[in-house]
Design a protein around this motif. Structure first.
Motif, PDB file in Angstrom:
ATOM      1  N   ILE A 389       0.868  -1.176   0.000  1.00  0.00           N
ATOM      2  CA  ILE A 389       0.000   0.000   0.000  1.00  0.00           C
ATOM      3  C   ILE A 389       0.901   1.221   0.000  1.00  0.00           C
ATOM      4  O   ILE A 389       2.038   1.170   0.473  1.00  0.00           O
ATOM      5  N   THR A 390       0.421   2.304  -0.556  1.00  0.00           N
ATOM      6  CA  THR A 390       1.266   3.490  -0.670  1.00  0.00           C
ATOM      7  C   THR A 390       1.013   4.457   0.464  1.00  0.00           C
ATOM      8  O   THR A 390      -0.126   4.649   0.897  1.00  0.00           O
ATOM      9  N   ASP A 418       4.616   1.064   0.862  1.00  0.00           N
ATOM     10  CA  ASP A 418       5.391   1.564  -0.271  1.00  0.00           C
ATOM     11  C   ASP A 418       5.563   3.080  -0.146  1.00  0.00           C
ATOM     12  O   ASP A 418       4.799   3.748   0.549  1.00  0.00           O
ATOM     13  N   ASP A 419       6.566   3.615  -0.826  1.00  0.00           N
ATOM     14  CA  ASP A 419       6.821   5.066  -0.846  1.00  0.00           C
ATOM     15  C   ASP A 419       7.017   5.621   0.560  1.00  0.00           C
ATOM     16  O   ASP A 419       6.592   6.746   0.864  1.00  0.00           O
ATOM     17  N   ALA A 420       7.617   4.851   1.446  1.00  0.00           N
ATOM     18  CA  ALA A 420       7.782   5.292   2.832  1.00  0.00           C
ATOM     19  C   ALA A 420       8.552   6.603   2.899  1.00  0.00           C
ATOM     20  O   ALA A 420       9.553   6.807   2.213  1.00  0.00           O
ATOM     21  N   HIS A 424       2.512  11.261   5.293  1.00  0.00           N
ATOM     22  CA  HIS A 424       2.447  11.897   6.608  1.00  0.00           C
ATOM     23  C   HIS A 424       2.333  10.861   7.722  1.00  0.00           C
ATOM     24  O   HIS A 424       1.834  11.146   8.801  1.00  0.00           O
ATOM     25  N   SER A 425       2.786   9.625   7.451  1.00  0.00           N
ATOM     26  CA  SER A 425       2.641   8.569   8.446  1.00  0.00           C
ATOM     27  C   SER A 425       3.629   8.757   9.586  1.00  0.00           C
ATOM     28  O   SER A 425       4.726   9.274   9.416  1.00  0.00           O
ATOM     29  N   LYS A 439       9.160  -0.034   2.465  1.00  0.00           N
ATOM     30  CA  LYS A 439       9.912   0.187   1.236  1.00  0.00           C
ATOM     31  C   LYS A 439      10.286   1.666   1.158  1.00  0.00           C
ATOM     32  O   LYS A 439       9.414   2.538   1.110  1.00  0.00           O
ATOM     33  N   ILE A 440      11.566   1.940   1.168  1.00  0.00           N
ATOM     34  CA  ILE A 440      12.071   3.308   1.146  1.00  0.00           C
ATOM     35  C   ILE A 440      12.028   3.852  -0.271  1.00  0.00           C
ATOM     36  O   ILE A 440      12.544   3.243  -1.201  1.00  0.00           O
ATOM     37  N   ASP A 441      11.390   4.997  -0.443  1.00  0.00           N
ATOM     38  CA  ASP A 441      11.200   5.575  -1.768  1.00  0.00           C
ATOM     39  C   ASP A 441      12.528   5.995  -2.389  1.00  0.00           C
ATOM     40  O   ASP A 441      13.475   6.368  -1.691  1.00  0.00           O
TER      41      ASP A 441
END
Length: 532
Positions: A389-390, A418-420, A424-425, A439-441
């Motif tokens: 999930i993004t 995804d796109d960690a 704003h998490s 997963k590091i962007d």
């Protein structure tokens, strides 16, 4: 010109002639489906939340009694157990027994008469197990929440599955409806109404149905009612819809037809592309930075038109999400993945296959059923699946979202963010979702330049992932300096053009088998890169 104009008028006249017959039924059916589906989902979420609350009450009480009792079967233990029962509307009994089921004591000093309805099941995220049992003369099944104490004893708390009797619950159901509570292994423990018609349905349109999961507990709730039954109760709206359709549809259809003829609406092209299997999966390898071994792949997609043109996902993914076509597109991709990688997954049983999900998937628990149906009997095991999930579009913190995540976890699949770092998490949000992989962007990986010794933002993301005890995958690795920097920070898995771009299935299989046949080579980043 006249011929063309006449043709349009004839087509328009033919369409308008069928509007009162077709459009009214279609619109009313859609309205009924929407309204009744909302009711069905609300009913399921209510039942699921009651079961979850009752079970969690049992878990909390069990932990409290054990913590407050230095020894079992002592007056202190009995008093604590009785106090917990008196303070709760759900708790019915406590029991201490050995691993063979021999009873030592309970809360009231009498033999506890219970018979199991299921095998003990683990609960993701909890140390306790859960068993469905029949307790005494209670008609409603009871959940037996059990915690091991020492090496030879078990302590259990008993809570009813639901606070109402089956006869009382049946009064809340519409005519011909059914409600069923099953364990995620398929065992039915409560059934109200007749589910045979629902189980034999030929299409999903035959019934209005919904399902949900009781939080993290392996319990599924289903509700279904024949569409014909609920549709009959809306007969009085037929006249109203007919009048509205006759007045408004002529202008609406004229404008709509004109628009479609003057512009090629992408939705039609994309929908046909999905039906024709023109949306193809491509596989980008994920490589172990220390050994050079293949550890998995991410499933990406390309639109391969019949004329040979290949369209990248950026041109249609957003549109697919907005129009809802992302859901059938994902189902098609999963079916192709099953066919493409079935044999390879048996050859490389530790290979992980990452599949992207969209925010819309977490508003409908049907995705869990799709995963079960597609991969349930395939060579690809659920434990090999990772669903991404993004972070760019955070999920709503709803019961349905929780049910989808719990359902995927219950199957044995994992969840990746995804796109960690691009959204704003925070730690609390990621921990709540139950993310297993971060997963590091690539925008953070791109900060690693030749001679770089420190990238604070990237280092912070890596530290956050380690604090959450999550596996880390770096995306967009394109240079040896980036790979070495990540490896030095403890990041073991990466994907990017230094290894290989997203490959068609044939090329990916060749690469995977080459790396697998090579065994476990010494770290050789340059060799892997050149092989791609």
């Amino acid at each position: 010109m006249k011929s063309k104009f006449s043709h349009v008028l004839m087509l328009l006249g033919a369409v308008l002639a069928f509007v009162p017959i077709v459009a009214v039924d279609y619109l009313l059916d859609a309205y009924v489906q929407y309204r009744e589906k909302t009711y069905a989902q609300s009913y399921v979420e209510t039942i699921s939340s009651h079961i979850n609350a009752s079970a969690m009450d049992g878990v909390a009480a069990l932990r409290k009694v054990i913590a407050a009792s230095p020894s079992l079967c002592t007056p202190t233990f009995v008093t604590n157990a009785q106090t917990a029962i008196e303070a709760s509307l759900n708790l019915k009994q406590f029991l201490v027994e050995n691993l063979d089921g021999v009873q030592y004591c309970d809360a009231y000093g009498r033999m506890v008469n219970s018979s199991p309805l299921s095998q003990p099941l683990p609960v993701p995220g909890l140390t306790e197990t859960m068993t469905a049992v029949k307790l005494g003369d209670m008609a409603m099944p009871v959940l037996k929440i059990t915690q091991t104490f020492g090496e030879t004893r078990r302590v259990s708390a008993f809570v009813p599955l639901l606070g109402e009797s089956e006869s009382a619950l049946s009064q809340t159901l519409p005519d011909a409806a059914m409600m069923r509570v099953t364990l995620t292994n398929g065992l039915s423990i409560v059934t109200i109404g007749d589910p045979s018609g629902f189980d034999r349905r030929t299409t999903s349109a035959d019934y209005v149905s919904a399902q949900g999961y009781a939080g993290q507990f392996p319990i599924k709730v289903e509700f279904a009612v024949p569409f014909a039954m609920v549709r009959a109760s809306y007969a009085d709206l037929d006249v109203v819809f007919t009048v509205i359709a006759c007045i408004a549809s002529a202008a609406f259809l004229l404008l709509n037809l004109s628009y479609v003829r003057r512009s090629r609406v992408p939705a039609f092209d994309l929908e046909r592309a999905i039906e024709r299997n023109e949306i193809k999966p491509y596989y980008q390898p994920v490589i172990n930075l220390r050994t050079g071994a293949l550890v998995g792949c991410e499933v990406l997609c390309r639109w391969e038109k019949r004329n040979g043109q290949v369209i990248p996902p950026g041109a249609f993914i957003d549109y697919a999400e907005v129009t809802g076509l992302a859901i059938p597109m994902t189902v098609s991709l999963m079916q192709q993945v099953r066919n493409d990688l079935g044999e390879l997954s048996k050859t490389i049983p530790d290979m992980k296959i990452s599949i992207n999900l969209f925010e819309g998937h977490f508003r409908d628990v049907g995705i869990v059923e799709d995963v079960q149906a597609i991969f349930g009997q395939s060579p690809i095991s659920f434990r090999q699946l990772v669903f991404e999930i993004t972070e760019r579009r955070p999920l709503n913190n709803s019961m349905t979202t929780t049910s989808v995540i719990s359902g995927l976890h219950a199957l044995g699949a994992r969840l990746a963010m995804d796109d960690a770092g691009t959204g704003h998490s925070n730690l609390a949000y990621l921990a709540t979702l139950g993310v297993d992989v971060i997963k590091i962007d690539r925008i953070f990986v791109d900060m690693i330049k030749p001679g770089t010794t420190q990238v604070p933002v990237l280092d912070g993301l890596i530290a956050m992932a380690k604090d959450l005890d999550c596996e880390i995958v770096a995306e967009g690795v394109e240079t040896e300096e980036q790979a070495l920097y990540l490896r030095s920070r403890g990041v073991l898995h990466a994907q990017g053009y230094i290894f290989a771009p997203a490959l068609k299935v044939g090329a990916f299989k060749e690469l995977a088998m080459a790396l697998h046949t090579a065994g476990n080579p010494q770290p050789q980043l340059e060799v892997v890169a050149s092989a791609a």
